[in-house]
Design an enzyme around this catalytic site. Sequence first.
Site, PDB file in Angstrom:
ATOM      1  N   ASP A  16      45.014 -36.514 -32.620  1.00 35.87           N
ATOM      2  CA  ASP A  16      45.115 -36.351 -30.760  1.00 35.87           C
ATOM      3  C   ASP A  16      44.067 -34.841 -31.359  1.00 35.87           C
ATOM      4  OD1 ASP A  16      45.773 -38.471 -29.976  1.00 35.87           O
ATOM      5  OD2 ASP A  16      48.449 -37.012 -29.456  1.00 35.87           O
ATOM      6  N   MET A  40       6.093 -21.654  14.120  1.00 35.63           N
ATOM      7  CA  MET A  40       5.135 -21.888  15.070  1.00 35.63           C
ATOM      8  C   MET A  40       4.427 -22.516  15.904  1.00 35.63           C
ATOM      9  SD  MET A  40       6.071 -18.807  16.499  1.00 35.63           S
ATOM     10  CE  MET A  40       5.206 -18.678  18.388  1.00 35.63           C
ATOM     11  N   ASP A  44       4.578 -28.544   9.167  1.00 39.31           N
ATOM     12  CA  ASP A  44       3.816 -27.287  10.172  1.00 39.31           C
ATOM     13  C   ASP A  44       2.545 -28.256  10.912  1.00 39.31           C
ATOM     14  OD1 ASP A  44       1.826 -25.264  10.750  1.00 39.31           O
ATOM     15  OD2 ASP A  44       2.259 -24.271   8.735  1.00 39.31           O
ATOM     16  N   ASP A  45       2.392 -27.458  12.323  1.00 39.77           N
ATOM     17  CA  ASP A  45       2.103 -27.884  12.964  1.00 39.77           C
ATOM     18  C   ASP A  45       0.329 -28.002  12.720  1.00 39.77           C
ATOM     19  OD1 ASP A  45       1.649 -25.787  13.407  1.00 39.77           O
ATOM     20  OD2 ASP A  45       1.187 -25.622  15.506  1.00 39.77           O
ATOM     21  N   ASN A  91      44.506 -41.301 -38.881  1.00 41.81           N
ATOM     22  CA  ASN A  91      45.481 -41.189 -37.543  1.00 41.81           C
ATOM     23  C   ASN A  91      46.437 -41.966 -38.489  1.00 41.81           C
ATOM     24  OD1 ASN A  91      44.924 -40.501 -35.141  1.00 41.81           O
ATOM     25  ND2 ASN A  91      44.162 -42.871 -34.497  1.00 41.81           N
ATOM     26  N   ASP A 150       7.478 -24.183   8.401  1.00 42.79           N
ATOM     27  CA  ASP A 150       6.411 -23.609   9.765  1.00 42.79           C
ATOM     28  C   ASP A 150       7.286 -23.022  10.768  1.00 42.79           C
ATOM     29  OD1 ASP A 150       4.572 -22.253  10.079  1.00 42.79           O
ATOM     30  OD2 ASP A 150       3.822 -23.421  11.514  1.00 42.79           O
ATOM     31  N   ASP A 172      30.876 -42.436 -31.199  1.00 47.68           N
ATOM     32  CA  ASP A 172      32.251 -42.917 -31.209  1.00 47.68           C
ATOM     33  C   ASP A 172      32.351 -41.821 -33.054  1.00 47.68           C
ATOM     34  OD1 ASP A 172      34.154 -46.262 -31.262  1.00 47.68           O
ATOM     35  OD2 ASP A 172      33.225 -45.034 -33.460  1.00 47.68           O
ATOM     36  N   ILE A 173      33.821 -41.885 -32.844  1.00 49.86           N
ATOM     37  CA  ILE A 173      33.806 -40.624 -34.592  1.00 49.86           C
ATOM     38  C   ILE A 173      34.108 -41.810 -35.362  1.00 49.86           C
ATOM     39  CG2 ILE A 173      36.284 -40.032 -35.068  1.00 49.86           C
ATOM     40  CD1 ILE A 173      36.437 -37.912 -32.558  1.00 49.86           C
ATOM     41  N   GLU A 215      38.112 -43.811 -29.655  1.00 43.63           N
ATOM     42  CA  GLU A 215      37.516 -42.689 -30.029  1.00 43.63           C
ATOM     43  C   GLU A 215      36.012 -42.249 -29.476  1.00 43.63           C
ATOM     44  OE1 GLU A 215      38.094 -45.932 -33.113  1.00 43.63           O
ATOM     45  OE2 GLU A 215      38.826 -45.377 -31.781  1.00 43.63           O
TER      46      GLU A 215
END
Length: 459
Positions: free
Chosen positions: A348, A55, A9-10, A339, A53, A331-332, A374
């Site tokens: 999986d 103007m 803005d001026d 597994n 602004d 971490d699982i 994991e």
Amino acid sequence: MTARILVVDDIEANRSLLETRLTAEYYDVITAEDGQRALDICASSPVDLVLLDVMMPGIDGFEVCRKLKASPETCHIPVVIVTALDEMADRVRGLEAGADDFLTKPVNDMQLLARVRSLLRLKMLTDELRLRAVTARDIGLDKLFDADGGDEGGKKPEVLVIEERQSSFDSLVRPMRREFSVSRGEDPQAGVFTAVEGDFDCIFVASRYENFDALRVCSQLRSLDRTRFVPVILVADADDDELVGRALELGVNDYIVRPADPNELIARLRTQVRRKRYHDGLRANIAQSIELAVIDGLTGLYNRRYLETHLETLVARARSRERNLSLLITDIDRFKTVNDTYGHDAGDDVLREFARRLRDNVRGMDLACRYGGEEFVIVMPDTSAEVAADIGERLREQIERDAFLVANGADSLPVTVSVGVATLSRDGDEDARALVKRADEALYEAKAAGRNRVVSDAA
């Protein structure tokens, strides 16, 4: 949410007034007294929002807005024109120049702050999409989306209007029909179902229904996967200021006041459709370009390669803007036993289900990755240590509570997870590697203390 806002803005008194209002809300405010200075600032330093602004000596606000929106480097910065001009022609001219909104002085504080917060959320999402697209390019993938908004082969944009009253529906959609394909939801609940089943570029929601809360409709549209990123425009009455503010907080993209000026209506609708197609293009390009290179084939999450490239940029951006950044490593527990006992196919299945739950517990701006084996990582921008620890605990509880189905549902396994949390230090020059190391050390503590727990290292 903090952000860097440029006030242009001026008149010094106007700049000071807006700066005071925004600083009181903890925004980082910078100012410029003319259009050229504003363009220079946007080109040389990060800006999250521009209050502009019209103007001004030299380049007026309309031209500044056009230049910002025409540049690939600045087109994503939200621009709100704030001016004493109150003629409808001026409002439409500003919107057609690319402005995201047009506020008339003296500005209502509630409307200003609600609009600022709404546009900053949108900017954060845009930044994340752009950053991921740039990361895809930087790691050697060929194609980076040229986001020009696209016209989808000349197909008319699809618009849904959820409005009970036939007369109100007719008056609203009359100016749209030449340029847009319009559908109607005759009541709020049916409208939400229509939105979910369709493929819309924008949804209009009336502010008042006979037996239903309009804000509930907005909330449902924002919470459902199919409509989460579809622009929503609220059709409000002149005395709905408080409702408009709450709607913007819920994630409504824009609003228009009845009786809607046809030119303003079309200008706002074009803006929302253009932005949606820009975001859709970024998402589609990211998905297509990086899938083979940086997506883990088993879980569908980003892989370690993507994390290591992307995290450095996130850390640098958080540090330069003095924002929080937190990281979780999960971490699982005793995954090798899964597994060994049930076979690798069952393992999986567990990994895929864990990744799905991980996605359900993070925000759109967060980055979830499979770190290896994991182990999984979540990077959370603008997240404090306390909030990150809460998210980790919520995830841990959900994993422990709900057993994992394997072998097409034939067996179910109890699974637990250990979580390490670290938050980027505000002091010093900690890099991405150091942040990951602290989270990993916190994870080691969690496992050493008996597993199935969250340990936080906030630095």
